[in-house]
Design a protein around this motif. Sequence first.
Motif, PDB file in Angstrom:
ATOM      1  N   SER A   3      30.883 -26.539 -19.056  1.00  0.00           N
ATOM      2  CA  SER A   3      30.913 -25.147 -19.499  1.00  0.00           C
ATOM      3  C   SER A   3      29.534 -24.689 -19.992  1.00  0.00           C
ATOM      4  O   SER A   3      29.346 -23.555 -20.370  1.00  0.00           O
ATOM      5  N   ALA A   4      28.560 -25.614 -19.988  1.00  0.00           N
ATOM      6  CA  ALA A   4      27.210 -25.251 -20.429  1.00  0.00           C
ATOM      7  C   ALA A   4      26.577 -24.266 -19.466  1.00  0.00           C
ATOM      8  O   ALA A   4      26.958 -24.210 -18.283  1.00  0.00           O
ATOM      9  N   GLN A   5      25.632 -23.521 -19.964  1.00  0.00           N
ATOM     10  CA  GLN A   5      24.950 -22.548 -19.102  1.00  0.00           C
ATOM     11  C   GLN A   5      24.197 -23.257 -17.992  1.00  0.00           C
ATOM     12  O   GLN A   5      23.548 -24.279 -18.190  1.00  0.00           O
TER      13      GLN A   5
ATOM     14  N   ALA B   2      19.562 -11.800  -8.985  1.00  0.00           N
ATOM     15  CA  ALA B   2      20.212 -13.028  -8.534  1.00  0.00           C
ATOM     16  C   ALA B   2      19.637 -14.251  -9.226  1.00  0.00           C
ATOM     17  O   ALA B   2      20.305 -15.256  -9.390  1.00  0.00           O
ATOM     18  N   SER B   3      18.405 -14.130  -9.652  1.00  0.00           N
ATOM     19  CA  SER B   3      17.785 -15.269 -10.311  1.00  0.00           C
ATOM     20  C   SER B   3      18.047 -15.287 -11.813  1.00  0.00           C
ATOM     21  O   SER B   3      17.667 -16.208 -12.497  1.00  0.00           O
ATOM     22  N   ALA B   4      18.753 -14.243 -12.270  1.00  0.00           N
ATOM     23  CA  ALA B   4      19.084 -14.206 -13.690  1.00  0.00           C
ATOM     24  C   ALA B   4      20.041 -15.331 -14.049  1.00  0.00           C
ATOM     25  O   ALA B   4      20.761 -15.829 -13.194  1.00  0.00           O
ATOM     26  N   GLN B   5      20.022 -15.711 -15.270  1.00  0.00           N
ATOM     27  CA  GLN B   5      20.920 -16.784 -15.707  1.00  0.00           C
ATOM     28  C   GLN B   5      22.385 -16.361 -15.561  1.00  0.00           C
ATOM     29  O   GLN B   5      22.763 -15.238 -15.869  1.00  0.00           O
ATOM     30  N   LEU B   6      23.204 -17.266 -15.067  1.00  0.00           N
ATOM     31  CA  LEU B   6      24.632 -16.967 -14.920  1.00  0.00           C
ATOM     32  C   LEU B   6      25.345 -17.232 -16.214  1.00  0.00           C
ATOM     33  O   LEU B   6      24.995 -18.178 -16.950  1.00  0.00           O
ATOM     34  N   PRO B   7      26.347 -16.431 -16.521  1.00  0.00           N
ATOM     35  CA  PRO B   7      27.123 -16.711 -17.724  1.00  0.00           C
ATOM     36  C   PRO B   7      27.871 -18.041 -17.570  1.00  0.00           C
ATOM     37  O   PRO B   7      28.103 -18.498 -16.443  1.00  0.00           O
ATOM     38  N   PRO B   8      28.219 -18.678 -18.713  1.00  0.00           N
ATOM     39  CA  PRO B   8      28.793 -20.028 -18.667  1.00  0.00           C
ATOM     40  C   PRO B   8      30.014 -20.170 -17.757  1.00  0.00           C
ATOM     41  O   PRO B   8      30.160 -21.173 -17.056  1.00  0.00           O
ATOM     42  N   TYR B  10      30.671 -19.052 -14.951  1.00  0.00           N
ATOM     43  CA  TYR B  10      30.332 -19.253 -13.532  1.00  0.00           C
ATOM     44  C   TYR B  10      30.046 -20.715 -13.203  1.00  0.00           C
ATOM     45  O   TYR B  10      30.109 -21.116 -12.048  1.00  0.00           O
TER      46      TYR B  10
END
Lengths: 510, 510
Positions: A3-5, B2-8, B10
């Motif tokens: 569940s970690a980023q 698209a290169s942004a950090q995905l929320p946990p 995902y």
Amino acid sequence: MASAQLPPKYGKCFVCSMVLNMLLIMCLFVGHTKGKPGWSMRAAMEAEAVASESCSGHGRAYLDGLLVDGKPVCECNTCFGGPDCSQFSPDCPADVDSGDPLFLEPFWMQNAASSALLVSGWHRMSYSYADDSTISEELVKHIRKLHSIVGNAVTEGRFIVFGTGSTQLLNAAVHSLALTNSSSRAVVVTTKPFYPVNPVPNLRVFLFFNSVTMIAIIVKNLIQDAKRTQIGYEVSELESISSLTKQYDNMANTQAYKSQTDFFRSLDYNFVGDTSLFKNATDGNANFIEFVTSPNNPDGLLKKAVLEGPHAKAINDHVYLWPHYTAIPAPADEDVMIFSLSKLTGHAGSRFGWALIKDEAVYQAMSAYASQISLGVSHDTQLVALKLIKFVAQGKGEIFDFGFKTMRNRWEILGKTLSVSSRFSIQEIEPQYCSFYQKVREPSPAYGWFKCEREEDEDCYAVLRAAGIITRQGTRFGADSRYVRLSLIKTQDDFDLLIRKLTILVSEED
Amino acid sequence: MASAQLPPKYGKCFVCSMVLNMLLIMCLFVGHTKGKPGWSMRAAMEAEAVASESCSGHGRAYLDGLLVDGKPVCECNTCFGGPDCSQFSPDCPADVDSGDPLFLEPFWMQNAASSALLVSGWHRMSYSYADDSTISEELVKHIRKLHSIVGNAVTEGRFIVFGTGSTQLLNAAVHSLALTNSSSRAVVVTTKPFYPVNPVPNLRVFLFFNSVTMIAIIVKNLIQDAKRTQIGYEVSELESISSLTKQYDNMANTQAYKSQTDFFRSLDYNFVGDTSLFKNATDGNANFIEFVTSPNNPDGLLKKAVLEGPHAKAINDHVYLWPHYTAIPAPADEDVMIFSLSKLTGHAGSRFGWALIKDEAVYQAMSAYASQISLGVSHDTQLVALKLIKFVAQGKGEIFDFGFKTMRNRWEILGKTLSVSSRFSIQEIEPQYCSFYQKVREPSPAYGWFKCEREEDEDCYAVLRAAGIITRQGTRFGADSRYVRLSLIKTQDDFDLLIRKLTILVSEED
């Protein structure tokens, strides 16, 4: 942890993964709905399941074979047994009697995809084809194409008749020639050694025996005719035939032949005997129908009709006139020519043959006969024949290369095995120019015409039988009992066992 | 973005997506290697491509049909044309002459998956089956099962012989009975109206005509025999047969029948005529072979042999003894019974029939005859027959329900159409208890036995021909020219057109 980023680079991966998901799902979906069989699927799977039984290479399972615990049972080659045909019985005799053309079976196994055929449940249910005939026009077209590629027969200006094997066609041809030739009775003759009697019965058998009980009557009539009309052959000759026929009658009266004798007794034709007796008789009143088997069975030699003149007609049995078995010197160009699927592709069980006929009246009579006797040839069989002949005719002669290579190899091995023997011999066939291969080629006949040379080996069949080899007696071909026929066209197992037994027999000569 | 950090959340999705990908790849891979056809694929696809031609429901394309621009050509029902069979020709005559059993074609199209068959290129190439016979044991087993389910024939203690259609079997049966019955000549008889002459030739034709030219001789002999031995029937009767045969001779001498007449002329049997002439003759010297067709062709009535006594043998032609066409009162239990695939499943083109034989000597003679004439029945045909009969015998009688419903419906419509007519009539068949359906059932015969009642309509065939209906003349069945036979077993299009033309004809009566 899951569940970690995720680090930023995984963002792209996730998108890719999703796209791949969608593509794969589409692949699966499209695959299931298009480009894959629907209603034919079950039949295809059944056939493949049966074919996947390897039977150790010494047998095969069939779609209509027995099932044990839901599994198709292997049907093994002679002398092999066990559930997977892996058990060899060394004491079992080599059986080279019949002309079962199984040497071509591996060819079709190697070409499974090209020769497979899916028959729908509603395939040609009617008695007739679209043109009201009982003959597939597509099949006729491909037969013509095949002959033109192989160059073994002229088909231009020829009509084509189909029959349930060459058997029925030979019969049809005799009837038709007897009818169209003249109103008087026809005499059927052939030259020794010829192929008349067969435990798997054949028309020539049939002709031979069906007339046996009538020969005495016919010969008596001929003698009277001869006396009355001086038709050219000597009464003494006919009287010698009369004694010849007595001999046949005795054969016919043995238990084995009795039933055959009693079959048809036609008023139209009668098998009398060897052509040599009639060479000078064809300008007389009688009509002669001569059987010419070329290449000949049993000896593999190319033959021509012996009788000439306006009252002599020939039926040319060319079932062995393929590059497997013989050089093709030039396209055969006779009035009545007969071929079969059996010796071309090896499908003896399909019972399919065809005749090329020059004269329209004979063609009409033969067609009518074929219709009359059984309303023509099974439409399923015609479909099978089309599939096989189409494949043979569109390839680059693969089946002929396979057939020739196999038969040539067997002939060389047989020759080598007998080369050290003074007790036994086989026929000699000269190398000959072949128009198909466009070169001189070595012989590769279907049968060995085998002779016991020693004076005491009068019964050659018995000599070989005692050595564990089952052959066909020379007397069956009108020849001496010193001769037997060895079939070289059966399975590789049959041939290997023949050579093994022959090698032992030859090694014991001294 | 698209290169942004995905929320946990995902993270889990990504893992799921990857797992799904792997599963899908496995699915695709396994699908390609297992559970899907390999070498049979091409054949399956070819058959489905051909079957996908709908031909507007008035035709069908076949695997061995012509191709135009690589596309299979539709073969249309009578009176339909155009590339997709959608064009109807209203002036085209209704052809209800032949007994082509195409009414069952839709049944097999509806059961495509259950009746499809994949034939491998190496299917049973040998002349014989594993047990050295020319008969599939599996097929024999399923034929017995079928009869026991339908209850139309006793198979216990019966031998089974296969033939190329019932044609060959009827011929084989006559020969065998003539041989096994006695050494003297056999006389073949049947009861009017009978089914002897057929433009699609049939053995009964063959028997009929082959002997025509000999009947005069035979009858002369019989007259002499009768005078000499007083065998029970009156010389006057025989002389009346003699004049009867003259009539046949005249028929035979017309162009159409000439070739048939000249076919076989057997010394063993001769077709003489109606049983009624011989009812009291069977205790004499002559041997009688009686043809019994039950249900009868043309009139659909159940029949029994008329002649009795030690010198009378019957051949029971039961090709119509199926729930499609008739009530089954009880299992038939005669010595010689003949059935065919043609009238059971509608596959006339496959040419397959079987005989149930009680007496071993007759069975042996028939088997030998079948082998002799063509080395047995094509193995491809036997495989097709097995597939179809297996399906028929394992179902819940679907084909019989379909067949009965179709034939019953047609019979009702025909009856209704003629109910307002005083000029024309058809045969009456009583409702009868059927052991298969376990209830009394209404008639559903294969043929209408149609009569022109008016005195001036002596030539009923011509009356109907003028109205655009092609029938088969009553004289062909030994009956009066006031009768014709209407075939009700052809396609729905053929039947519909018949009714359309008949309705007009009947409406014009006053």
